[in-house]
Design a protein around this motif. Structure first.
Motif, PDB file in Angstrom:
ATOM      1  N   PHE A  44       1.704  -2.073   5.799  1.00  0.00           N
ATOM      2  CA  PHE A  44       3.086  -2.518   5.740  1.00  0.00           C
ATOM      3  C   PHE A  44       3.908  -1.690   6.734  1.00  0.00           C
ATOM      4  O   PHE A  44       3.415  -0.708   7.304  1.00  0.00           O
ATOM      5  CB  PHE A  44       3.669  -2.315   4.334  1.00  0.00           C
ATOM      6  N   TYR A  45       5.165  -2.093   6.928  1.00  0.00           N
ATOM      7  CA  TYR A  45       6.091  -1.247   7.676  1.00  0.00           C
ATOM      8  C   TYR A  45       7.475  -1.394   7.053  1.00  0.00           C
ATOM      9  O   TYR A  45       7.759  -2.349   6.319  1.00  0.00           O
ATOM     10  CB  TYR A  45       6.118  -1.622   9.165  1.00  0.00           C
ATOM     11  N   LEU A  46       8.345  -0.418   7.327  1.00  0.00           N
ATOM     12  CA  LEU A  46       9.715  -0.466   6.840  1.00  0.00           C
ATOM     13  C   LEU A  46      10.600  -1.090   7.913  1.00  0.00           C
ATOM     14  O   LEU A  46      10.456  -0.786   9.104  1.00  0.00           O
ATOM     15  CB  LEU A  46      10.223   0.940   6.506  1.00  0.00           C
ATOM     16  N   ASP A  47      11.520  -1.948   7.491  1.00  0.00           N
ATOM     17  CA  ASP A  47      12.339  -2.666   8.469  1.00  0.00           C
ATOM     18  C   ASP A  47      13.558  -1.873   8.924  1.00  0.00           C
ATOM     19  O   ASP A  47      14.448  -2.412   9.588  1.00  0.00           O
ATOM     20  CB  ASP A  47      12.765  -4.029   7.917  1.00  0.00           C
ATOM     21  N   GLN A  48      13.622  -0.581   8.581  1.00  0.00           N
ATOM     22  CA  GLN A  48      14.668   0.307   9.096  1.00  0.00           C
ATOM     23  C   GLN A  48      14.002   1.502   9.767  1.00  0.00           C
ATOM     24  O   GLN A  48      12.984   2.009   9.289  1.00  0.00           O
ATOM     25  CB  GLN A  48      15.569   0.814   7.953  1.00  0.00           C
ATOM     26  N   LEU A  49      14.570   1.963  10.867  1.00  0.00           N
ATOM     27  CA  LEU A  49      14.055   3.158  11.526  1.00  0.00           C
ATOM     28  C   LEU A  49      14.464   4.398  10.747  1.00  0.00           C
ATOM     29  O   LEU A  49      15.596   4.506  10.280  1.00  0.00           O
ATOM     30  CB  LEU A  49      14.596   3.257  12.959  1.00  0.00           C
ATOM     31  N   TYR A  50      13.532   5.313  10.618  1.00  0.00           N
ATOM     32  CA  TYR A  50      13.840   6.580   9.951  1.00  0.00           C
ATOM     33  C   TYR A  50      14.411   7.557  10.977  1.00  0.00           C
ATOM     34  O   TYR A  50      13.862   7.727  12.064  1.00  0.00           O
ATOM     35  CB  TYR A  50      12.576   7.172   9.322  1.00  0.00           C
ATOM     36  N   ASP A  51      15.529   8.198  10.613  1.00  0.00           N
ATOM     37  CA  ASP A  51      16.180   9.161  11.500  1.00  0.00           C
ATOM     38  C   ASP A  51      16.557   8.515  12.830  1.00  0.00           C
ATOM     39  O   ASP A  51      16.580   9.184  13.867  1.00  0.00           O
ATOM     40  CB  ASP A  51      15.258  10.366  11.732  1.00  0.00           C
ATOM     41  N   ASP A  52      16.800   7.202  12.794  1.00  0.00           N
ATOM     42  CA  ASP A  52      17.219   6.430  13.974  1.00  0.00           C
ATOM     43  C   ASP A  52      16.189   6.410  15.107  1.00  0.00           C
ATOM     44  O   ASP A  52      16.523   6.037  16.229  1.00  0.00           O
ATOM     45  CB  ASP A  52      18.550   6.959  14.529  1.00  0.00           C
ATOM     46  N   GLN A  53      14.927   6.795  14.810  1.00  0.00           N
ATOM     47  CA  GLN A  53      13.958   6.811  15.899  1.00  0.00           C
ATOM     48  C   GLN A  53      12.530   6.483  15.469  1.00  0.00           C
ATOM     49  O   GLN A  53      11.763   5.913  16.244  1.00  0.00           O
ATOM     50  CB  GLN A  53      13.955   8.178  16.586  1.00  0.00           C
ATOM     51  N   TYR A  54      12.138   6.790  14.233  1.00  0.00           N
ATOM     52  CA  TYR A  54      10.753   6.644  13.828  1.00  0.00           C
ATOM     53  C   TYR A  54      10.495   5.306  13.129  1.00  0.00           C
ATOM     54  O   TYR A  54      11.252   4.903  12.240  1.00  0.00           O
ATOM     55  CB  TYR A  54      10.340   7.762  12.862  1.00  0.00           C
ATOM     56  N   VAL A  55       9.408   4.655  13.539  1.00  0.00           N
ATOM     57  CA  VAL A  55       8.911   3.493  12.821  1.00  0.00           C
ATOM     58  C   VAL A  55       8.001   3.999  11.705  1.00  0.00           C
ATOM     59  O   VAL A  55       7.071   4.766  11.963  1.00  0.00           O
ATOM     60  CB  VAL A  55       8.110   2.561  13.758  1.00  0.00           C
ATOM     61  N   ILE A  56       8.279   3.589  10.476  1.00  0.00           N
ATOM     62  CA  ILE A  56       7.470   4.015   9.338  1.00  0.00           C
ATOM     63  C   ILE A  56       6.452   2.930   9.025  1.00  0.00           C
ATOM     64  O   ILE A  56       6.808   1.795   8.703  1.00  0.00           O
ATOM     65  CB  ILE A  56       8.338   4.278   8.092  1.00  0.00           C
ATOM     66  N   THR A  57       5.181   3.268   9.144  1.00  0.00           N
ATOM     67  CA  THR A  57       4.107   2.357   8.747  1.00  0.00           C
ATOM     68  C   THR A  57       3.456   2.884   7.481  1.00  0.00           C
ATOM     69  O   THR A  57       3.350   4.101   7.278  1.00  0.00           O
ATOM     70  CB  THR A  57       3.053   2.213   9.862  1.00  0.00           C
ATOM     71  N   ILE A  58       3.028   1.965   6.634  1.00  0.00           N
ATOM     72  CA  ILE A  58       2.446   2.317   5.332  1.00  0.00           C
ATOM     73  C   ILE A  58       1.017   1.807   5.274  1.00  0.00           C
ATOM     74  O   ILE A  58       0.759   0.623   5.516  1.00  0.00           O
ATOM     75  CB  ILE A  58       3.255   1.697   4.166  1.00  0.00           C
ATOM     76  N   GLN A  59       0.088   2.704   4.958  1.00  0.00           N
ATOM     77  CA  GLN A  59      -1.295   2.314   4.686  1.00  0.00           C
ATOM     78  C   GLN A  59      -1.532   2.481   3.188  1.00  0.00           C
ATOM     79  O   GLN A  59      -1.500   3.584   2.664  1.00  0.00           O
ATOM     80  CB  GLN A  59      -2.278   3.187   5.464  1.00  0.00           C
ATOM     81  N   LEU A  60      -1.739   1.379   2.501  1.00  0.00           N
ATOM     82  CA  LEU A  60      -1.910   1.387   1.049  1.00  0.00           C
ATOM     83  C   LEU A  60      -3.379   1.160   0.705  1.00  0.00           C
ATOM     84  O   LEU A  60      -3.967   0.149   1.097  1.00  0.00           O
ATOM     85  CB  LEU A  60      -1.048   0.300   0.410  1.00  0.00           C
ATOM     86  N   SER A  61      -3.972   2.103  -0.030  1.00  0.00           N
ATOM     87  CA  SER A  61      -5.371   2.011  -0.447  1.00  0.00           C
ATOM     88  C   SER A  61      -5.433   1.658  -1.931  1.00  0.00           C
ATOM     89  O   SER A  61      -4.892   2.379  -2.762  1.00  0.00           O
ATOM     90  CB  SER A  61      -6.099   3.339  -0.204  1.00  0.00           C
ATOM     91  N   ASP A  62      -6.076   0.543  -2.214  1.00  0.00           N
ATOM     92  CA  ASP A  62      -6.307   0.120  -3.600  1.00  0.00           C
ATOM     93  C   ASP A  62      -7.690   0.640  -3.996  1.00  0.00           C
ATOM     94  O   ASP A  62      -8.717   0.100  -3.596  1.00  0.00           O
ATOM     95  CB  ASP A  62      -6.231  -1.406  -3.686  1.00  0.00           C
ATOM     96  N   ILE A  63      -7.714   1.705  -4.790  1.00  0.00           N
ATOM     97  CA  ILE A  63      -8.959   2.409  -5.117  1.00  0.00           C
ATOM     98  C   ILE A  63      -9.625   1.758  -6.328  1.00  0.00           C
ATOM     99  O   ILE A  63      -8.959   1.496  -7.338  1.00  0.00           O
ATOM    100  CB  ILE A  63      -8.683   3.892  -5.424  1.00  0.00           C
ATOM    101  N   PRO A  64     -10.938   1.496  -6.287  1.00  0.00           N
ATOM    102  CA  PRO A  64     -11.614   0.907  -7.442  1.00  0.00           C
ATOM    103  C   PRO A  64     -11.537   1.833  -8.650  1.00  0.00           C
ATOM    104  O   PRO A  64     -11.667   3.057  -8.529  1.00  0.00           O
ATOM    105  CB  PRO A  64     -13.059   0.720  -6.962  1.00  0.00           C
ATOM    106  N   GLY A  65     -11.347   1.237  -9.819  1.00  0.00           N
ATOM    107  CA  GLY A  65     -11.164   2.041 -11.021  1.00  0.00           C
ATOM    108  C   GLY A  65     -12.427   2.315 -11.801  1.00  0.00           C
ATOM    109  O   GLY A  65     -12.439   3.171 -12.683  1.00  0.00           O
ATOM    110  N   MET A  66     -13.524   1.608 -11.488  1.00  0.00           N
ATOM    111  CA  MET A  66     -14.762   1.809 -12.220  1.00  0.00           C
ATOM    112  C   MET A  66     -15.462   3.088 -11.778  1.00  0.00           C
ATOM    113  O   MET A  66     -15.481   3.417 -10.585  1.00  0.00           O
ATOM    114  CB  MET A  66     -15.682   0.595 -12.033  1.00  0.00           C
ATOM    115  N   GLU A  67     -16.046   3.820 -12.713  1.00  0.00           N
ATOM    116  CA  GLU A  67     -16.587   5.144 -12.439  1.00  0.00           C
ATOM    117  C   GLU A  67     -17.686   5.113 -11.384  1.00  0.00           C
ATOM    118  O   GLU A  67     -17.825   6.047 -10.598  1.00  0.00           O
ATOM    119  CB  GLU A  67     -17.117   5.770 -13.736  1.00  0.00           C
TER     120      GLU A  67
END
Length: 342
Positions: A153-176
């Protein structure tokens, strides 16, 4: 700053003539008040009195008020920072490519993990973030996670007026039996959602005894966490008062013990899902040690891209020539062999 923005500005920062915040304040020596330079010059061209007291002036001289100018500049810089921060806090999380206009801007990559037992709704939460209000479709088509799923994902606003924030989301398996493949996601994540099923107190116990301990043991020193009590819709409708009391007290105790917020969500209805992601992202950006790590990692990544060797434009031709040469050698060798066996 226009007159409509001056309601919260200190009175001394506003020119009595223009009623706007001053950029070049000067002090009129005789009346002891400060004015905008161009405004007092224009006033004195047609008046011989103080703009405030209206008394005649014997001395029309004025001097630069540097102390006031510095104070105004500091105030404006501070207000600009506050305005920028407030604007950033209105960001939305987008599931698409970063806009082309931002391609050359520095990027900060935040890595988040969804941690919790199987069937707590982790996958449905992540898919709701992608699909929005199509929650019924998402819910009925969710399957058990058997390996870490990655979403970007990414945020549609720049952080500190300069940085593009990208998000890497990991869906971790719950089974042991799949937990051994999750170590890298513990080590690399900056923030974690500790997901429980509000209707099953055993999932909260699993968070306490396993997931949070693994995160503390293997994760970063300053990792941020949020306790997420999912399926709040079923919790409200199907659980009795005694169970609800026990679950909420235990969840609140765990969260307060580890100084983390609680977020009650419904992956089916979409309750508080955007809010929980925003809350964790903001906590990460406000964590100075963690933010510094993110900036350093992003800087190293960007430098490695620039250091990578460009592909030679003739490399494909060279490969073809080498391939042709090998084929000729093979043909010669093959024909020789035929002569030997003839």
């Amino acid at each position: 700053m226009t007159s409509q923005d001056t309601l919260s500005v200190p009175h001394d920062f506003i020119c009595p003539i223009t009623r706007e915040i001053m950029q070049n304040p000067v002090l009129l020596i005789e009346d002891g008040h400060s004015y905008e330079l161009y405004a007092i010059e224009h006033w004195l061209q047609s008046h011989n009195s103080s703009p405030i007291t209206n008394k005649p002036l014997d001395d029309r001289r004025f001097v630069n008020n540097f102390n006031l100018k510095n104070a105004i500049q500091e105030y404006c810089t501070r207000q600009k920072t506050i305005l920028s921060s407030n604007q950033f806090l209105t960001f939305n999380i987008r599931y698409s490519r970063v806009p082309i206009a931002w391609n050359n801007k520095p990027k900060l990559n935040i890595r988040l993990s969804l941690l919790g037992s199987s069937n707590t709704g982790k996958t449905t939460l992540s898919r709701y973030l992608q699909c929005g209000l199509q929650s019924n479709f998402v819910h009925t088509n969710s399957s058990v996670t058997i390996g870490p799923d990655l979403h970007f994902f990414y945020l549609d606003q720049l952080y500190d007026d300069q940085y593009v924030i990208t998000i890497q989301l990991s869906d971790i398996p719950g089974m042991e039996r799949f937990e051994s493949c999750c170590d890298s996601h513990f080590r690399n994540c900056h923030g974690a959602f500790l997901i429980t099923d509000s209707t099953d107190i055993d999932t909260l116990e699993r968070i306490e005894l396993h997931w949070y301990k693994q995160l503390q043991l293997k994760g970063k020193e300053h990792v941020e966490s949020i306790l997420v009590c999912n399926k709040i819709d079923i919790f409200e409708d199907n659980c009795d008062d005694n169970y609800r009391k026990i679950f909420l007290e235990r969840a609140e105790y765990f969260a307060s013990l580890h100084d983390m917020p609680i977020c009650h969500t419904s992956a089916l209805r979409g309750d508080n899902i955007q809010f929980m992601f925003k809350q964790l992202i903001i906590r990460i950006l406000q964590n100075e040690s963690l933010l510094q790590q993110i900036k350093e990692n992003s800087s190293m990544y960007n430098k490695s891209l620039f250091r990578s060797e460009p592909i030679s434009p003739t490399s494909s031709i060279q490969v073809l020539l080498k391939s042709s040469s090998r084929q000729n050698d093979y043909n010669s060798s093959s024909s020789g062999d035929c002569c030997l066996f003839a």
